[in-house]
Design a protein around this motif. Structure first.
Motif, PDB file in Angstrom:
ATOM      1  N   MET A   1       0.903  -1.101   0.178  1.00 17.13           N
ATOM      2  CA  MET A   1      -0.113   0.018  -0.113  1.00 17.13           C
ATOM      3  C   MET A   1       0.929   1.263  -0.019  1.00 17.13           C
ATOM      4  SD  MET A   1      -3.103   1.119   0.257  1.00 17.13           S
ATOM      5  CE  MET A   1      -4.005   2.574   0.646  1.00 17.13           C
ATOM      6  N   PRO A   2       0.951   2.043  -1.022  1.00 18.45           N
ATOM      7  CA  PRO A   2       1.560   3.389  -1.148  1.00 18.45           C
ATOM      8  C   PRO A   2       1.093   4.549  -0.025  1.00 18.45           C
ATOM      9  CG  PRO A   2       0.304   3.171  -3.075  1.00 18.45           C
ATOM     10  CD  PRO A   2      -0.101   2.085  -2.152  1.00 18.45           C
ATOM     11  N   LYS A   3       2.282   4.985   0.620  1.00 17.42           N
ATOM     12  CA  LYS A   3       1.891   6.091   1.490  1.00 17.42           C
ATOM     13  C   LYS A   3       0.992   7.288   0.688  1.00 17.42           C
ATOM     14  CE  LYS A   3       4.414   9.907   3.586  1.00 17.42           C
ATOM     15  NZ  LYS A   3       5.326  10.871   3.356  1.00 17.42           N
ATOM     16  N   ILE A   4       0.120   7.937   1.535  1.00 14.75           N
ATOM     17  CA  ILE A   4      -0.713   8.958   1.006  1.00 14.75           C
ATOM     18  C   ILE A   4       0.222  10.497   1.276  1.00 14.75           C
ATOM     19  CG2 ILE A   4      -2.887  10.221   0.868  1.00 14.75           C
ATOM     20  CD1 ILE A   4      -4.223   7.363   1.285  1.00 14.75           C
ATOM     21  N   ASN A   5       0.403  11.060   0.320  1.00 14.97           N
ATOM     22  CA  ASN A   5       1.153  12.180   0.583  1.00 14.97           C
ATOM     23  C   ASN A   5       0.103  13.459   0.465  1.00 14.97           C
ATOM     24  OD1 ASN A   5       4.032  11.665   0.321  1.00 14.97           O
ATOM     25  ND2 ASN A   5       3.086  10.696  -1.432  1.00 14.97           N
ATOM     26  N   LYS A   6      -0.267  14.060   1.571  1.00 14.63           N
ATOM     27  CA  LYS A   6      -1.640  14.891   1.726  1.00 14.63           C
ATOM     28  C   LYS A   6      -1.069  16.341   1.526  1.00 14.63           C
ATOM     29  CE  LYS A   6      -4.960  12.091   4.001  1.00 14.63           C
ATOM     30  NZ  LYS A   6      -6.073  12.382   4.874  1.00 14.63           N
ATOM     31  N   TYR A   7      -1.361  17.171   0.521  1.00 17.76           N
ATOM     32  CA  TYR A   7      -0.840  18.526   0.351  1.00 17.76           C
ATOM     33  C   TYR A   7      -1.092  19.298   1.483  1.00 17.76           C
ATOM     34  CZ  TYR A   7      -0.029  22.508  -2.389  1.00 17.76           C
ATOM     35  OH  TYR A   7       0.251  23.983  -2.894  1.00 17.76           O
ATOM     36  N   GLU A   8      -1.950  19.098   2.366  1.00 19.39           N
ATOM     37  CA  GLU A   8      -2.327  20.277   3.569  1.00 19.39           C
ATOM     38  C   GLU A   8      -1.357  19.653   4.787  1.00 19.39           C
ATOM     39  OE1 GLU A   8      -6.523  19.112   4.672  1.00 19.39           O
ATOM     40  OE2 GLU A   8      -5.830  17.200   5.429  1.00 19.39           O
ATOM     41  N   LYS A 113       5.978   6.125  -9.606  1.00 18.33           N
ATOM     42  CA  LYS A 113       6.933   6.149  -8.947  1.00 18.33           C
ATOM     43  C   LYS A 113       7.094   6.718  -7.729  1.00 18.33           C
ATOM     44  CE  LYS A 113      11.624   6.700 -10.962  1.00 18.33           C
ATOM     45  NZ  LYS A 113      12.307   7.576 -12.056  1.00 18.33           N
ATOM     46  N   HIS A 114       6.067   7.738  -7.248  1.00 15.14           N
ATOM     47  CA  HIS A 114       5.953   8.812  -6.222  1.00 15.14           C
ATOM     48  C   HIS A 114       4.874   8.378  -5.393  1.00 15.14           C
ATOM     49  CE1 HIS A 114       8.832  10.549  -8.991  1.00 15.14           C
ATOM     50  NE2 HIS A 114       9.818  10.634  -7.610  1.00 15.14           N
ATOM     51  N   GLY A 115       3.943   7.542  -5.656  1.00 17.43           N
ATOM     52  CA  GLY A 115       3.007   7.138  -4.785  1.00 17.43           C
ATOM     53  C   GLY A 115       1.744   8.025  -4.777  1.00 17.43           C
ATOM     54  N   ILE A 116       0.898   7.908  -3.759  1.00 21.79           N
ATOM     55  CA  ILE A 116      -0.397   8.465  -4.074  1.00 21.79           C
ATOM     56  C   ILE A 116      -0.470  10.035  -3.356  1.00 21.79           C
ATOM     57  CG2 ILE A 116      -2.886   8.384  -3.162  1.00 21.79           C
ATOM     58  CD1 ILE A 116      -2.702   5.732  -3.048  1.00 21.79           C
ATOM     59  N   TRP A 117      -0.965  11.163  -4.057  1.00 21.87           N
ATOM     60  CA  TRP A 117      -1.001  12.262  -3.509  1.00 21.87           C
ATOM     61  C   TRP A 117      -2.393  12.833  -3.627  1.00 21.87           C
ATOM     62  CZ3 TRP A 117       3.688  15.068  -2.999  1.00 21.87           C
ATOM     63  CH2 TRP A 117       4.897  14.337  -3.097  1.00 21.87           C
ATOM     64  N   GLU A 118      -2.763  13.563  -2.453  1.00 29.59           N
ATOM     65  CA  GLU A 118      -3.930  13.906  -2.359  1.00 29.59           C
ATOM     66  C   GLU A 118      -4.154  15.536  -2.323  1.00 29.59           C
ATOM     67  OE1 GLU A 118      -6.388  12.042   0.394  1.00 29.59           O
ATOM     68  OE2 GLU A 118      -7.078  13.641   1.338  1.00 29.59           O
ATOM     69  N   GLY A 119      -4.635  16.156  -2.806  1.00 32.57           N
ATOM     70  CA  GLY A 119      -4.861  17.530  -2.968  1.00 32.57           C
ATOM     71  C   GLY A 119      -5.753  18.218  -1.775  1.00 32.57           C
ATOM     72  N   THR A 120      -5.803  19.554  -1.938  1.00 38.36           N
ATOM     73  CA  THR A 120      -6.990  20.236  -0.654  1.00 38.36           C
ATOM     74  C   THR A 120      -8.172  20.118  -1.128  1.00 38.36           C
ATOM     75  OG1 THR A 120      -5.012  21.839  -0.625  1.00 38.36           O
ATOM     76  CG2 THR A 120      -7.179  22.349   0.132  1.00 38.36           C
TER      77      THR A 120
END
Ligand SMILES: [Fe+2]
Length: 127
Positions: A1-8, A113-120
């Motif tokens: 499970m990739p890490k979730i990078n949260k913008y906030e 390559k860089h996983g999951i990213w979540e916006g605002t």
């Protein structure tokens, strides 16, 4: 499970230091401030505001998901080459039909390559 990078959750120092990396992986929601219940409503998710992301065979945006609160509304999948194997803003327009009083829209983008990213989160009033 990739890490979730949260913008906030990314602080200003890191945002400045890794500005291009963070920007090109963050999904930005573009839509009207208000919607009408029962009527089609367009929501565009654009990956990156200033910086474009690669579309290489081993490194590309594989999917973009749109949520209303905890509920998945829609998901678009991509293969490498959709964007011509050049750096670009992956852009997806979803058409949803809102119900209820408001939408709490958030989006996630998955880079191979860089996983999951979540916006605002973006709130939309529904009348
Ligand atoms: Fe990436």
């Amino acid at each position: 499970m990739p890490k979730i990078n949260k913008y906030e959750n990314i602080d200003n120092v890191e945002r400045e230091a890794k500005k291009d990396l963070i920007d090109r992986h963050s999904p930005f929601i573009h839509c009207a401030d208000t919607a009408t219940a029962g009527e089609p409503f367009e929501v565009t998710v654009k990956m990156g505001n200033e910086y474009t992301h690669p579309d290489d065979f081993d490194h590309y945006i594989e999917s973009v998901s749109l949520f209303n609160g905890d509920t998945l509304l829609a998901k678009a999948s991509y293969v490498p080459g959709t964007l011509g194997n050049v750096k670009a803003h992956n852009t997806t327009t979803f058409t949803i039909i809102p119900t209820g009083k408001k939408l709490k829209l958030s989006a996630q983008g998955y880079c191979t390559k860089h996983g999951i990213w979540e916006g605002t989160e973006v709130e939309v009033a529904v009348s």
